[in-house]
Design a protein around this motif. Structure first.
Motif, PDB file in Angstrom:
ATOM      1  N   MET A   1       1.370  15.318   5.935  1.00 53.41           N
ATOM      2  CA  MET A   1       2.713  15.614   5.432  1.00 53.41           C
ATOM      3  C   MET A   1       2.675  16.683   4.347  1.00 53.41           C
ATOM      4  SD  MET A   1       5.175  13.776   6.802  1.00 53.41           S
ATOM      5  CE  MET A   1       6.438  13.591   5.577  1.00 53.41           C
ATOM      6  N   SER A   2       1.625  16.727   3.559  1.00 54.64           N
ATOM      7  CA  SER A   2       1.602  17.659   2.435  1.00 54.64           C
ATOM      8  C   SER A   2       0.930  18.993   2.759  1.00 54.64           C
ATOM      9  CB  SER A   2       0.895  17.014   1.234  1.00 54.64           C
ATOM     10  OG  SER A   2      -0.420  16.650   1.570  1.00 54.64           O
TER      11      SER A   2
ATOM     12  N   LEU B   1       0.843  -1.182   0.000  1.00 54.58           N
ATOM     13  CA  LEU B   1       0.000   0.000   0.000  1.00 54.58           C
ATOM     14  C   LEU B   1       0.882   1.237   0.000  1.00 54.58           C
ATOM     15  CD1 LEU B   1      -3.077   0.408   0.168  1.00 54.58           C
ATOM     16  CD2 LEU B   1      -2.803   0.646   2.622  1.00 54.58           C
ATOM     17  N   GLU B   2       0.710   2.076  -1.001  1.00 47.75           N
ATOM     18  CA  GLU B   2       1.430   3.347  -1.070  1.00 47.75           C
ATOM     19  C   GLU B   2       0.444   4.458  -0.785  1.00 47.75           C
ATOM     20  OE1 GLU B   2       3.348   3.856  -4.807  1.00 47.75           O
ATOM     21  OE2 GLU B   2       4.637   2.119  -4.542  1.00 47.75           O
ATOM     22  N   CYS B   3       0.777   5.328   0.147  1.00 49.92           N
ATOM     23  CA  CYS B   3      -0.151   6.390   0.549  1.00 49.92           C
ATOM     24  C   CYS B   3       0.544   7.735   0.612  1.00 49.92           C
ATOM     25  CB  CYS B   3      -0.741   6.084   1.919  1.00 49.92           C
ATOM     26  SG  CYS B   3      -1.720   4.594   1.976  1.00 49.92           S
TER      27      CYS B   3
ATOM     28  N   THR C   1       4.464   7.062   1.620  1.00 50.71           N
ATOM     29  CA  THR C   1       4.942   5.965   2.452  1.00 50.71           C
ATOM     30  C   THR C   1       4.376   4.658   1.914  1.00 50.71           C
ATOM     31  OG1 THR C   1       3.099   6.193   3.989  1.00 50.71           O
ATOM     32  CG2 THR C   1       5.119   7.376   4.532  1.00 50.71           C
ATOM     33  N   ALA C   2       5.134   3.593   2.045  1.00 45.12           N
ATOM     34  CA  ALA C   2       4.696   2.283   1.572  1.00 45.12           C
ATOM     35  C   ALA C   2       4.756   1.291   2.724  1.00 45.12           C
ATOM     36  CB  ALA C   2       5.588   1.806   0.427  1.00 45.12           C
ATOM     37  N   THR C   3       3.700   0.487   2.830  1.00 43.54           N
ATOM     38  CA  THR C   3       3.674  -0.603   3.804  1.00 43.54           C
ATOM     39  C   THR C   3       3.373  -1.886   3.055  1.00 43.54           C
ATOM     40  OG1 THR C   3       1.363  -0.112   4.285  1.00 43.54           O
ATOM     41  CG2 THR C   3       3.002   0.768   5.794  1.00 43.54           C
TER      42      THR C   3
END
Length: 106
Positions: free
Chosen positions: A63-64, A56-58, A75-77
């Motif tokens: 952050m933005s 999952l990339e979010c 971020t990727a999990t």
């Protein structure tokens, strides 16, 4: 003794259904790691595959829009369940297939 697990059902799912599963869980306020795990577990339960890998990339709005204001921060999990082929370099190839956002080799 075989290294291959017994066959499980051979169900096929469309790409739009995967997006629906992700959206259903993403509506809830939660951390990304738990979201990745919930998606993997629900697909595991319904599809009954030998193994499953969910990456999952979010982009996080905190952050933005606030704080450090990094608009392209991603971020990727990753979660894996079940049996996946035990081949050398499989972990790195998994990240390469989805294009790890940090560009690093894991």
């Amino acid at each position: 003794r075989s290294r291959t697990p017994p066959r499980r059902s051979r169900k096929v799912v469309g790409l739009s259904k995967l997006a629906r599963v992700a959206n259903a869980f993403a509506r809830r306020l939660q951390i990304q790691e738990r979201l990745t795990q919930q998606i993997a577990e629900s697909l595991w339960k319904v599809l009954q595959p030998r193994g499953i890998r969910v990456v999952l990339e979010c982009t996080h709005m905190c952050m933005s829009m606030r704080g450090v204001q990094q608009p392209r921060a991603v971020t990727a999990t990753r979660t894996e369940l079940g049996w996946l082929p035990p081949e050398p370099g499989a972990y790195n190839r998994g990240w390469e297939q989805v294009g790890c956002p940090c560009g690093a080799r894991h």
